[in-house]
Design a protein around this motif. Structure first.
Motif, PDB file in Angstrom:
ATOM      1  N   THR A 134      -0.557   9.608  -0.030  1.00  0.00           N
ATOM      2  CA  THR A 134      -0.173   8.358   0.635  1.00  0.00           C
ATOM      3  C   THR A 134       0.784   7.545  -0.222  1.00  0.00           C
ATOM      4  OG1 THR A 134      -2.106   7.189  -0.255  1.00  0.00           O
ATOM      5  CG2 THR A 134      -2.345   8.216   1.908  1.00  0.00           C
ATOM      6  N   ILE A 179      -8.727   6.413  -8.812  1.00  0.00           N
ATOM      7  CA  ILE A 179      -9.399   5.127  -8.597  1.00  0.00           C
ATOM      8  C   ILE A 179     -10.512   5.340  -7.583  1.00  0.00           C
ATOM      9  CG2 ILE A 179      -9.103   2.763  -7.796  1.00  0.00           C
ATOM     10  CD1 ILE A 179      -6.176   3.033  -8.741  1.00  0.00           C
ATOM     11  N   ALA A 180     -11.765   5.028  -7.965  1.00  0.00           N
ATOM     12  CA  ALA A 180     -12.889   5.236  -7.053  1.00  0.00           C
ATOM     13  C   ALA A 180     -12.567   4.561  -5.730  1.00  0.00           C
ATOM     14  CB  ALA A 180     -14.168   4.655  -7.656  1.00  0.00           C
ATOM     15  N   ALA A 181     -12.500   5.346  -4.689  1.00  0.00           N
ATOM     16  CA  ALA A 181     -12.011   4.830  -3.412  1.00  0.00           C
ATOM     17  C   ALA A 181     -12.984   3.866  -2.755  1.00  0.00           C
ATOM     18  CB  ALA A 181     -11.716   5.993  -2.476  1.00  0.00           C
ATOM     19  N   SER A 192      -9.799   3.666   1.792  1.00  0.00           N
ATOM     20  CA  SER A 192      -8.646   4.514   1.483  1.00  0.00           C
ATOM     21  C   SER A 192      -7.349   4.030   2.110  1.00  0.00           C
ATOM     22  CB  SER A 192      -8.908   5.938   1.979  1.00  0.00           C
ATOM     23  OG  SER A 192     -10.172   6.378   1.571  1.00  0.00           O
ATOM     24  N   SER A 193      -7.442   3.343   3.237  1.00  0.00           N
ATOM     25  CA  SER A 193      -6.198   2.974   3.916  1.00  0.00           C
ATOM     26  C   SER A 193      -5.647   1.625   3.481  1.00  0.00           C
ATOM     27  CB  SER A 193      -6.380   2.986   5.434  1.00  0.00           C
ATOM     28  OG  SER A 193      -7.217   1.915   5.841  1.00  0.00           O
ATOM     29  N   TYR A 216       0.848  -1.183   0.000  1.00  0.00           N
ATOM     30  CA  TYR A 216       0.000   0.000   0.000  1.00  0.00           C
ATOM     31  C   TYR A 216       0.893   1.245   0.000  1.00  0.00           C
ATOM     32  CZ  TYR A 216      -3.051   3.698   1.691  1.00  0.00           C
ATOM     33  OH  TYR A 216      -3.733   4.884   1.828  1.00  0.00           O
ATOM     34  N   SER A 223     -17.795   6.563   4.247  1.00  0.00           N
ATOM     35  CA  SER A 223     -17.298   7.918   4.062  1.00  0.00           C
ATOM     36  C   SER A 223     -17.010   8.206   2.589  1.00  0.00           C
ATOM     37  CB  SER A 223     -16.022   8.087   4.894  1.00  0.00           C
ATOM     38  OG  SER A 223     -15.474   9.367   4.745  1.00  0.00           O
ATOM     39  N   ASN A 224     -16.320   7.268   1.925  1.00  0.00           N
ATOM     40  CA  ASN A 224     -15.938   7.483   0.528  1.00  0.00           C
ATOM     41  C   ASN A 224     -17.116   7.496  -0.427  1.00  0.00           C
ATOM     42  OD1 ASN A 224     -13.149   7.750   0.940  1.00  0.00           O
ATOM     43  ND2 ASN A 224     -12.877   5.533   1.005  1.00  0.00           N
ATOM     44  N   ALA A 226     -16.319   1.352   7.385  1.00  0.00           N
ATOM     45  CA  ALA A 226     -16.333   2.741   7.871  1.00  0.00           C
ATOM     46  C   ALA A 226     -15.805   3.659   6.774  1.00  0.00           C
ATOM     47  CB  ALA A 226     -15.482   2.871   9.132  1.00  0.00           C
ATOM     48  N   GLU A 227     -14.683   3.275   6.173  1.00  0.00           N
ATOM     49  CA  GLU A 227     -14.105   4.120   5.123  1.00  0.00           C
ATOM     50  C   GLU A 227     -15.011   4.132   3.891  1.00  0.00           C
ATOM     51  OE1 GLU A 227      -9.996   2.987   4.580  1.00  0.00           O
ATOM     52  OE2 GLU A 227      -9.481   3.542   6.640  1.00  0.00           O
ATOM     53  N   ARG A 268      -3.094   5.876  -6.026  1.00  0.00           N
ATOM     54  CA  ARG A 268      -4.538   5.618  -6.023  1.00  0.00           C
ATOM     55  C   ARG A 268      -5.313   6.752  -6.690  1.00  0.00           C
ATOM     56  NH1 ARG A 268      -6.897   6.131  -1.221  1.00  0.00           N
ATOM     57  NH2 ARG A 268      -5.165   7.227  -0.259  1.00  0.00           N
TER      58      ARG A 268
END
Lengths: 459, 458, 101
Positions: free
Chosen positions: B227, B191-193, B196-197, B183, B305-306, B301-302, B188
């Motif tokens: 990142t 790229i449709a997230a 994200s992490s 990672y 949000s995304n 969770a991400e 990224r």
């Protein structure tokens, strides 16, 4: 026996007329005037854009796949403001996502700071007392909504030129106890932001926005009230003062009648001169904050903070004080001369150069304020202005022959003058002086003119 | 020359450079194959109809299939969701730009589980993709389309993305090579997230050599992705053809319940590595069932949000167009972040995630690489993902530990069932930034065995 | 197995997440929620005392950009609006939201 009438509410027995004091904290948002936006390279100029949605990119439009990258200058300026306000700096900091749905917030979350703001625990002095700064953090601005009717339908139009502009948020403790103090706090804060040249704080353009949390409590008590109302969307200091005043009275009335004040967001209606409800704050919004995974955290060293601290310019109040001590310039002049650090620097050059030339600095300052000489725009103007000032007080050389001839002409046109002078009417001298000055059209040395007139009259 | 679509990238580059074949001919062969099979297999959502020329570069206008969650200027980008049906991005992903600058041609966009939420490609809003090895079975996911494209020779090489298993698991089920970089190794941006992490784009290829070659073009710092690692990356192709004798291998998860089907094949693979001179040992790691929980919570969770940006206002369609899987994930993710629940779910998950990182740190003090099965089962039958609200996360159990820690991994085929023609994959994981090790081991294993369908073409 | 979560709670979450749900969807999602919560409940079995949460895996810090305008990435107004279904004289259009002025 006559009993002295007691003032209401004092000394034992019922408080028939309790007085309340304001308990107020302020939240100020200011747009930073960086060249580019907070998390992308779009032009940061929402007010000056030619047309709507012309300063956007995948990031601030929140297209699929777009990613934020933080603007270094915006972060440095935030630290600078914090240091100028005596704040502590969090050496380790991060950005968090603050979630809520609204059409002007394209990602469905705002990148802001939650538990580790860049700055905290500072203060700003007002003539009413110290206002403690709770925190200062950095976030991004939203787009702008315009409400319209199109084909009979109520719609909102969205412009994202402002979306993503860096926004600094300054939050105080509830240390403000009068509407006047709120106004002074706001004005002093604006002065510092402008002075540091990090924000123009144009309230008409939304470059600075004021919010006040208002509660009241009985005078003499110290407990924080259990409620507060939020005054929002107020774009002038005058309206803020009026709104707080109104709100104080409204709350006092409710509390005095034994009622509770509903916790809500209020706006100020300028025409009706009343606050009005915008949204109930019974349930606080759940923003579901979490650290933004797209943005690595920020870690400063103390050495880096010290460099920023050293680069801080002297602040306005310090400058004015020093000019009084060093240059004997009255503060009432000093405070009027500059808005920004750059301007202050130029005046500094002017005064130090003038001091070396033994110019009367207090008179120079007065001349500048009264616009009797031009204001220096750049360093190189300094010499020019010193010369202008010198000319202001200087006089033309007198041609004695020409002067005598002028006096003779005036005396022959005014035959009774000599007689009056002989009778002891000394005011004719003044008359003659005025005439001489008028006729000659030049700025002559009054002492020389007087002397020549007297000579002529004595003849 | 016939069957030009069956060439590996390496072979195709050589033939085109030596002018024995033109890139247009190769592209045409792929296009013909697409026309032949796509109606049935539903691999591509959009694709070229005629060959195109590309800029100069050592990718020689060779055709690359790209997962449809990656923004391209030349094709719509839908993430296989009705929310983005017909969406034409006004910009392209950094990895697409890089690959095009190197002379690559985007052949088309491949099917995926909508929003990359899944391990079957069955939850695409545009129909499922069938496994080319055996069309009664699923290709895996979420990069099922890209893996199937390679397996069906409808492209020369493909690009997929992995959040947890989404490159390696479909590669395992389709019997191809799938490389998930560290990672932060590959940008990224564009790229449709999803999460994200952990989102990591990577190559899906016919051979390890091909994967390493494409990774050399895809990898590297991107100033548009905060990142992405600013450090320069090594030349990954240099890790090919290197001996593994004396190196240490840890074998994980063999004693877990539910892995009975695949255990013997991983044992066999371990033996191959041993025969090549490596020291192979069975080892213990933190139970991956906890990684399922960590991954489910953090990812959802991400995701919640995304996916908040998809409202249909600035592009696409409104939120009523989300499929069931997306709705479920968004809502669970929202719940995991709520006041009163965030500590119990989100914060705990992030702490246990840290424990997995520490566990790997400990293991990598002993071993150069860690191996396991890529999936607890071979490819499953069509319909397997329906009715399970956690099919994806359960299927990817063996990949989730390394994914949540951002580690690089590769899938190489390690068994083919002659009756069903279905494959099993070997998962090789290395420390962060050590793609060179997974390439070295993957390449050595591939060349020492006959599971790779294209090896005989060389 | 007893329900871990109620329909009412799921409905609240749907509102928070801005996800429109039919009654049928509400029921099926509540069941799915339950299933998921049962699986992820095992986290409490791991001792995390003294462990800091791992929000990032790269270890990167201080990744920032210089304050420079990026003209290449900026869209023209046409490009910005090109994918929207409803626009009007250069703006994106939404139905008026009445309670939040």
């Amino acid at each position: 026996m006559l009993t002295k009438r007691q003032p209401p509410g004092i000394l034992g027995g019922q408080m028939t007329n309790p007085t309340y004091e304001l308990v107020c904290g302020m939240e100020v948002h200011a747009e930073l005037k960086t060249a580019s936006k907070m998390f992308c390279g779009c032009k940061n100029d929402p007010f000056g854009a030619e047309k709507p949605n012309s300063h956007t990119c995948p990031v601030c439009l929140a297209l699929p796949g777009a990613l934020p990258v933080a603007n270094k200058k915006a972060i440095e300026w935030t630290i600078m403001l914090g240091l100028a306000l005596g704040c502590k700096i969090n050496l380790f900091s991060k950005f968090d996502r603050k979630h809520y749905f609204y059409p002007d917030l394209p990602k469905g979350y705002q990148i802001s700071q939650y538990d580790l703001p860049f700055c905290y625990d500072g203060k700003l002095e007002t003539s009413f007392g110290t206002v403690r700064i709770h925190r200062i953090h950095l976030e991004e601005d939203t787009g702008k909504l315009l409400h319209k009717k199109i084909n009979g339908e109520d719609v909102s139009l969205i412009d994202f030129n402002r979306g993503g502009v860096p926004l600094i948020e300054i939050v105080t403790e509830a240390d403000i106890h009068s509407p006047e103090q709120a106004k002074e706090y706001g004005k002093k804060l604006r002065e510092i932001l402008r002075f540091l040249e990090i924000s123009d704080c144009d309230m008409d353009q939304g470059g600075m926005r004021l919010e006040a949390n208002v509660s009241v409590r009985p005078v003499g008590t110290t407990e924080m009230p259990s409620y507060k109302t939020e005054l929002k969307n107020i774009n002038s200091f005058k309206f803020m003062e009026q709104a707080i005043n109104f709100e104080m009275k409204r709350q006092e009335k409710l509390l005095a009648a034994g009622e509770t004040v509903v916790q809500e967001t209020l706006g100020w209606n300028v025409s009706t001169q009343q606050t009005f409800s915008q949204r109930s704050k019974e349930e606080a919004e759940d923003y579901r904050y979490f650290p933004d995974p797209d943005l690595p955290p920020i870690r400063f060293t103390q050495a880096q903070i010290d460099v920023i601290k050293k680069s801080l310019p002297e602040l306005p109040t310090q400058i004015v004080e020093r000019w009084e001590n060093e240059y004997q310039i009255e503060p009432r002049f000093g405070t009027k001369l500059f808005n920004t650090a750059s301007e202050a620097n130029i005046f500094e050059s002017l005064f130090s150069s003038a001091k070396n030339k033994k110019v009367a600095l207090d008179k120079l300052a007065s001349a500048l304020v009264n616009k009797q000489v031009s204001l220096p725009a750049v360093e190189s103007d300094v010499e020019k202005i010193i010369n202008e000032f010198a000319k202001l007080n200087s006089v033309e050389d007198v041609d004695t022959g020409e002067l005598k001839a002028t006096i003779q002409t005036i005396l022959s046109e005014n035959p009774d003058v000599k007689e009056k002078y002989a009778k002891g009417e000394k005011q004719v001298i003044g008359f003659l002086m005025g005439q001489v000055m008028r006729v000659s059209g030049k700025k002559l040395d009054p002492a020389a003119v007087r002397a020549t007139i007297l000579l002529s009259l004595e003849k | 020359m016939t069957d030009l679509n069956k060439l590996t990238l390496k072979k195709a580059q050589k033939l085109v450079a030596e002018k024995e074949v033109t890139a247009a001919e190769i592209q045409q062969a792929c296009i013909d194959q697409i026309k032949e099979v796509n109606g049935k297999l539903n691999i591509f959502l959009s694709h070229l109809d005629v060959p195109v020329t590309a800029s100069e570069g050592s990718l020689h206008s060779l055709p690359i299939a790209v997962k449809d969650n990656v923004c391209t200027l030349d094709f719509p980008t839908t993430a296989s969701s009705k929310v983005l049906e017909g969406y034409r991005p006004p910009y392209e992903a950094s990895i697409v730009r890089k690959v095009k600058e190197a002379g690559g041609v985007i052949l088309g966009k491949t099917n995926l589980d909508a929003w990359a939420h899944g391990s079957s490609t069955e939850t695409s809003d545009f129909g499922l993709t069938l496994n080319p090895r055996n069309p009664d079975f699923l290709p895996g996911g979420s990069s099922g389309g890209s893996a199937a494209s390679v397996a069906s020779d409808t492209c020369i090489i493909a690009i997929g993305t992995e959040t947890a298993g989404s490159i390696r698991q479909p590669s395992a089920w389709c019997g191809v090579v799938g490389l998930k970089p560290t990672y932060g190794r590959v940008s990224r941006y564009g790229i449709a997230a999803m999460a994200s992490s952990t989102d990591s784009p990577g190559p899906i290829a016919k051979t390890v050599e091909d994967a390493a070659t494409l990774l050399d073009f895809m990898a590297g710092h991107d100033p548009l992705d905060a990142t992405s690692n600013p450090a320069e990356h090594p030349v990954f192709s240099n890790s090919l053809n290197k001996k593994i004798s004396g190196m240490k291998v840890g074998v994980l998860y063999q004693d877990l319940k539910g892995l009975e089907e695949v255990r013997p094949y991983i044992d066999a693979a371990s033996k191959v590595l041993e025969d090549l001179g490596a020291e192979v040992e069975y080892s213990q790691a933190l139970d991956p069932h906890y990684a399922i929980s960590v991954y489910t919570i953090v990812q959802r969770a991400e995701v919640s949000s995304n996916l908040a940006r998809y409202t249909g206002i600035r592009y696409g369609n409104d939120r009523s167009h989300f499929g069931d899987e997306a709705k479920r994930r968004i809502m669970l993710g929202t719940h995991a972040l709520r006041k009163g629940y965030a500590d119990k779910y989100y914060l705990s998950a992030q702490k246990v995630r840290a424990k997995f990182a520490l566990d790997f740190e400990k293991l990598f003090k002993k071993y150069d690489v860690l191996i396991s099965a890529s999936s607890p089962t071979l490819a499953e039958k069509i319909g397997a993902s329906e009715g399970s609200s956690m099919f994806g996360e359960l299927a990817d159990m063996l990949q989730e530990p390394s994914s949540i820690c951002g580690l690089p991994g590769i899938n190489v085929p390690c068994f083919r069932d002659p009756e069903t023609n279905l494959f099993l994959g070997l998962n090789i994981v290395a420390p962060a930034w050590r793609e060179d090790l997974v390439i070295q081991f993957g390449d050595a294993y591939e060349k020492a065995t006959t599971w790779n369908s294209w090896r005989t073409n060389d | 197995m007893s329900a871990v979560i109620s329909k009412k709670l799921v409905d609240e979450i749907a509102h928070l997440a801005n996800i429109p749900l039919s009654d049928k969807e509400l029921s099926s999602i509540t069941a799915a929620f339950d299933e998921t919560l049962q699986v992820i409940d095992n986290l409490s079995e791991i001792d995390t005392t003294g462990i800091e949460p791992a929000h990032h895996t790269t270890g990167l810090e201080n990744i920032m950009r210089e304050d420079v305008v990026d003209n290449e990435r900026m869209f023209s107004q046409e490009e910005a609006l090109s994918q929207a279904k409803k626009t009007n004289v250069g703006y994106f259009v939404v139905p008026r939201i009445l309670h939040n002025d």
